[in-house]
Design a protein around this motif. Structure first.
Motif, PDB file in Angstrom:
ATOM      1  N   ARG A  64       0.838  -1.198   0.000  1.00 41.19           N
ATOM      2  CA  ARG A  64       0.000   0.000   0.000  1.00 41.19           C
ATOM      3  C   ARG A  64       0.878   1.255   0.000  1.00 41.19           C
ATOM      4  NH1 ARG A  64      -5.347  -1.428   1.834  1.00 41.19           N
ATOM      5  NH2 ARG A  64      -5.297  -3.510   2.721  1.00 41.19           N
ATOM      6  N   THR A  65       1.899   1.239   0.844  1.00 43.43           N
ATOM      7  CA  THR A  65       2.795   2.393   0.971  1.00 43.43           C
ATOM      8  C   THR A  65       3.536   2.655  -0.338  1.00 43.43           C
ATOM      9  OG1 THR A  65       3.053   1.930   3.330  1.00 43.43           O
ATOM     10  CG2 THR A  65       4.710   3.343   2.322  1.00 43.43           C
ATOM     11  N   ASP A  66       4.109   1.607  -0.907  1.00 40.20           N
ATOM     12  CA  ASP A  66       4.848   1.765  -2.164  1.00 40.20           C
ATOM     13  C   ASP A  66       3.937   2.252  -3.290  1.00 40.20           C
ATOM     14  OD1 ASP A  66       7.193   0.981  -0.972  1.00 40.20           O
ATOM     15  OD2 ASP A  66       7.179  -1.044  -1.804  1.00 40.20           O
ATOM     16  N   TYR A  67       2.718   1.718  -3.338  1.00 39.16           N
ATOM     17  CA  TYR A  67       1.824   2.127  -4.410  1.00 39.16           C
ATOM     18  C   TYR A  67       1.327   3.561  -4.195  1.00 39.16           C
ATOM     19  CZ  TYR A  67      -1.085   1.585  -8.474  1.00 39.16           C
ATOM     20  OH  TYR A  67      -1.619   1.737  -9.727  1.00 39.16           O
ATOM     21  N   ALA A  68       1.154   3.945  -2.942  1.00 44.17           N
ATOM     22  CA  ALA A  68       0.771   5.337  -2.659  1.00 44.17           C
ATOM     23  C   ALA A  68       1.843   6.290  -3.187  1.00 44.17           C
ATOM     24  CB  ALA A  68       0.565   5.533  -1.160  1.00 44.17           C
ATOM     25  N   TYR A  69       3.100   5.919  -3.032  1.00 40.08           N
ATOM     26  CA  TYR A  69       4.187   6.753  -3.548  1.00 40.08           C
ATOM     27  C   TYR A  69       4.128   6.828  -5.073  1.00 40.08           C
ATOM     28  CZ  TYR A  69       8.882   8.641  -4.210  1.00 40.08           C
ATOM     29  OH  TYR A  69       9.950   9.423  -4.574  1.00 40.08           O
ATOM     30  N   ARG A  70       3.855   5.703  -5.708  1.00 43.10           N
ATOM     31  CA  ARG A  70       3.713   5.701  -7.180  1.00 43.10           C
ATOM     32  C   ARG A  70       2.598   6.635  -7.615  1.00 43.10           C
ATOM     33  NH1 ARG A  70       2.683   0.979 -10.520  1.00 43.10           N
ATOM     34  NH2 ARG A  70       3.185   2.442 -12.140  1.00 43.10           N
ATOM     35  N   LEU A  71       1.481   6.577  -6.889  1.00 41.63           N
ATOM     36  CA  LEU A  71       0.360   7.457  -7.214  1.00 41.63           C
ATOM     37  C   LEU A  71       0.781   8.923  -7.074  1.00 41.63           C
ATOM     38  CD1 LEU A  71      -2.566   5.586  -5.420  1.00 41.63           C
ATOM     39  CD2 LEU A  71      -2.259   5.837  -7.905  1.00 41.63           C
ATOM     40  N   ALA A  72       1.457   9.226  -5.984  1.00 38.04           N
ATOM     41  CA  ALA A  72       1.900  10.610  -5.749  1.00 38.04           C
ATOM     42  C   ALA A  72       2.872  11.057  -6.832  1.00 38.04           C
ATOM     43  CB  ALA A  72       2.521  10.738  -4.364  1.00 38.04           C
ATOM     44  N   ALA A  74       2.921  10.143  -9.769  1.00 41.25           N
ATOM     45  CA  ALA A  74       2.150  10.289 -11.003  1.00 41.25           C
ATOM     46  C   ALA A  74       1.195  11.483 -10.932  1.00 41.25           C
ATOM     47  CB  ALA A  74       1.368   9.012 -11.289  1.00 41.25           C
ATOM     48  N   GLY A  75       1.265  12.246  -9.844  1.00 45.30           N
ATOM     49  CA  GLY A  75       0.419  13.416  -9.697  1.00 45.30           C
ATOM     50  C   GLY A  75      -0.965  13.113  -9.147  1.00 45.30           C
ATOM     51  N   ARG A  76      -1.180  11.894  -8.684  1.00 46.31           N
ATOM     52  CA  ARG A  76      -2.478  11.469  -8.145  1.00 46.31           C
ATOM     53  C   ARG A  76      -2.428  11.581  -6.617  1.00 46.31           C
ATOM     54  NH1 ARG A  76      -3.079   5.928 -11.439  1.00 46.31           N
ATOM     55  NH2 ARG A  76      -4.975   5.728 -10.200  1.00 46.31           N
ATOM     56  N   TYR A  77      -2.259  12.804  -6.127  1.00 47.83           N
ATOM     57  CA  TYR A  77      -1.974  13.053  -4.715  1.00 47.83           C
ATOM     58  C   TYR A  77      -3.121  12.679  -3.785  1.00 47.83           C
ATOM     59  CZ  TYR A  77       1.448  15.839  -7.228  1.00 47.83           C
ATOM     60  OH  TYR A  77       2.412  16.254  -8.104  1.00 47.83           O
ATOM     61  N   GLU A  78      -4.341  13.027  -4.157  1.00 45.02           N
ATOM     62  CA  GLU A  78      -5.491  12.699  -3.313  1.00 45.02           C
ATOM     63  C   GLU A  78      -5.657  11.185  -3.191  1.00 45.02           C
ATOM     64  OE1 GLU A  78      -7.121  14.697  -1.445  1.00 45.02           O
ATOM     65  OE2 GLU A  78      -6.787  16.678  -2.306  1.00 45.02           O
ATOM     66  N   GLU A  79      -5.472  10.462  -4.297  1.00 43.88           N
ATOM     67  CA  GLU A  79      -5.559   8.996  -4.261  1.00 43.88           C
ATOM     68  C   GLU A  79      -4.461   8.421  -3.373  1.00 43.88           C
ATOM     69  OE1 GLU A  79      -6.279   6.779  -8.057  1.00 43.88           O
ATOM     70  OE2 GLU A  79      -6.237   8.823  -8.894  1.00 43.88           O
ATOM     71  N   ALA A  80      -3.278   9.006  -3.455  1.00 49.03           N
ATOM     72  CA  ALA A  80      -2.164   8.533  -2.621  1.00 49.03           C
ATOM     73  C   ALA A  80      -2.501   8.706  -1.144  1.00 49.03           C
ATOM     74  CB  ALA A  80      -0.885   9.290  -2.967  1.00 49.03           C
ATOM     75  N   LEU A  81      -3.026   9.860  -0.789  1.00 52.83           N
ATOM     76  CA  LEU A  81      -3.382  10.106   0.610  1.00 52.83           C
ATOM     77  C   LEU A  81      -4.494   9.170   1.065  1.00 52.83           C
ATOM     78  CD1 LEU A  81      -3.197  13.995   0.673  1.00 52.83           C
ATOM     79  CD2 LEU A  81      -1.603  12.382   1.736  1.00 52.83           C
ATOM     80  N   ALA A  82      -5.479   8.935   0.202  1.00 51.33           N
ATOM     81  CA  ALA A  82      -6.572   8.018   0.551  1.00 51.33           C
ATOM     82  C   ALA A  82      -6.036   6.605   0.782  1.00 51.33           C
ATOM     83  CB  ALA A  82      -7.638   8.016  -0.547  1.00 51.33           C
ATOM     84  N   TYR A  98       5.921   9.748   2.480  1.00 47.05           N
ATOM     85  CA  TYR A  98       5.080   9.788   1.291  1.00 47.05           C
ATOM     86  C   TYR A  98       3.833  10.635   1.538  1.00 47.05           C
ATOM     87  CZ  TYR A  98       8.068   5.934  -0.282  1.00 47.05           C
ATOM     88  OH  TYR A  98       9.139   5.143  -0.645  1.00 47.05           O
ATOM     89  N   ARG A  99       3.292  10.617   2.753  1.00 48.55           N
ATOM     90  CA  ARG A  99       2.163  11.481   3.092  1.00 48.55           C
ATOM     91  C   ARG A  99       2.600  12.951   3.001  1.00 48.55           C
ATOM     92  NH1 ARG A  99      -2.671  10.952   5.100  1.00 48.55           N
ATOM     93  NH2 ARG A  99      -2.433   8.748   5.625  1.00 48.55           N
ATOM     94  N   GLY A 100       3.801  13.229   3.510  1.00 45.89           N
ATOM     95  CA  GLY A 100       4.326  14.582   3.418  1.00 45.89           C
ATOM     96  C   GLY A 100       4.515  15.016   1.976  1.00 45.89           C
ATOM     97  N   TYR A 101       5.013  14.113   1.143  1.00 50.96           N
ATOM     98  CA  TYR A 101       5.242  14.416  -0.268  1.00 50.96           C
ATOM     99  C   TYR A 101       3.928  14.772  -0.962  1.00 50.96           C
ATOM    100  CZ  TYR A 101       6.672  13.828  -5.128  1.00 50.96           C
ATOM    101  OH  TYR A 101       6.905  14.035  -6.469  1.00 50.96           O
ATOM    102  N   ALA A 102       2.909  13.916  -0.808  1.00 56.01           N
ATOM    103  CA  ALA A 102       1.624  14.152  -1.469  1.00 56.01           C
ATOM    104  C   ALA A 102       0.984  15.437  -0.947  1.00 56.01           C
ATOM    105  CB  ALA A 102       0.689  12.961  -1.262  1.00 56.01           C
ATOM    106  N   THR A 103       1.078  15.655   0.344  1.00 52.21           N
ATOM    107  CA  THR A 103       0.493  16.850   0.946  1.00 52.21           C
ATOM    108  C   THR A 103       1.187  18.108   0.443  1.00 52.21           C
ATOM    109  OG1 THR A 103      -0.053  15.542   2.906  1.00 52.21           O
ATOM    110  CG2 THR A 103      -0.074  17.917   3.162  1.00 52.21           C
ATOM    111  N   ARG A 104       2.527  18.073   0.414  1.00 47.45           N
ATOM    112  CA  ARG A 104       3.283  19.230  -0.085  1.00 47.45           C
ATOM    113  C   ARG A 104       2.945  19.511  -1.538  1.00 47.45           C
ATOM    114  NH1 ARG A 104       8.637  19.381  -2.718  1.00 47.45           N
ATOM    115  NH2 ARG A 104       8.891  17.206  -2.169  1.00 47.45           N
ATOM    116  N   LYS A 105       2.824  18.470  -2.348  1.00 51.45           N
ATOM    117  CA  LYS A 105       2.520  18.655  -3.761  1.00 51.45           C
ATOM    118  C   LYS A 105       1.114  19.214  -3.979  1.00 51.45           C
ATOM    119  CE  LYS A 105       6.301  17.380  -5.809  1.00 51.45           C
ATOM    120  NZ  LYS A 105       6.987  18.255  -6.755  1.00 51.45           N
TER     121      LYS A 105
END
Length: 177
Positions: A64-72, A74-82, A98-105
C-alpha cells in the motif's frame, strides 16, 4: 572478428547482460520497483503480481505504501493520501514521508513539513525524507534550513547520491529566482 574472439566475448556479454538485469530487478529499497499501473481503487500486490482492490485485507502495508508513492509521483496526490489512510501502521518513516510528499505537492507545504519531521524522528538516516524536507524548506524560502538537510544527506550517503544532487539542484535553482 575471429571465431576465437566471439567464443571469448559471448560468455562475457551474456554475464554482463544478466548482471545488469539482476541489478535492475533489485532496485533501491527507497524507491519502489516499477510495477504496472492499476485502475483507481486498486493497488499492485507484490505477492500475487496483480492489481487487487485497495480494501483487500490481504494486502500488506508495504505494498500500500509503495503504491501510494507511485500514485503521488504520477500526480495522483489525493488517491495517494486516501491509500495511505488505509494503512494498519500509518506511522512509519516511509508512510509519513510519502504522506508529506503528497500533501506538499497539493500545496499544503506546512502540513507536509510536519509529516517529514515525524518521519525524520523515526529514521534520522532516511535520506529521501531529508531531501523532500529540504525541498519544502526551499518552497518556504528557508534556504538555510534546506542547506542543513543537504548537509545531513551528505553525511548519510555522500554527494553522489540522488537525494543530495536533487536537493542541491533545488537550492541552486531557488537562488536564480
Amino acid at each position: 572478428m575471429t571465431i576465437r574472439s566471439v567464443m571469448f566475448a559471448a560468455p562475457l556479454l551474456l554475464a554482463a547482460a544478466m548482471s545488469s538485469h539482476l541489478a535492475f530487478a533489485n532496485g533501491d529499497d527507497d524507491e519502489p520497483v516499477q510495477k504496472p499501473e492499476c485502475p483507481k481503487g486498486q493497488v499492485w500486490d507484490s505477492k500475487t503480481q496483480k492489481c487487487v482492490l485497495q480494501t483487500s485485507s490481504l494486502l500488506p502495508d508495504a505494498d500500500r505504501t509503495d503504491y501510494a508513492y507511485r500514485l503521488a509521483k504520477a500526480g495522483r496526490y489525493e488517491e495517494a493520501l486516501a491509500l495511505l489512510d488505509t494503512l494498519k501502521q500509518p506511522n512509519t518513516a516511509k508512510a509519513l514521508n510519502y504522506r508529506g510528499y503528497a500533501t506538499r505537492k497539493l500545496g499544503r507545504t506546512d502540513e507536509g513539513i510536519s509529516y517529514y519531521l515525524q518521519s525524520v524522528k523515526l529514521d534520522p538516516q532516511y535520506a529521501q525524507v531529508r531531501e523532500y524536507l529540504g525541498e519544502a524548506y526551499v518552497i518556504k524560502g528557508r534556504v538555510d534550513l534546506a542547506q542543513e538537510q543537504l548537509q545531513q544527506i551528505r553525511s548519510i550517503c555522500g554527494t553522489a547520491c540522488e537525494e543530495y544532487q536533487d536537493l542541491a539542484q533545488a537550492i541552486n535553482d531557488s537562488s536564480k529566482t
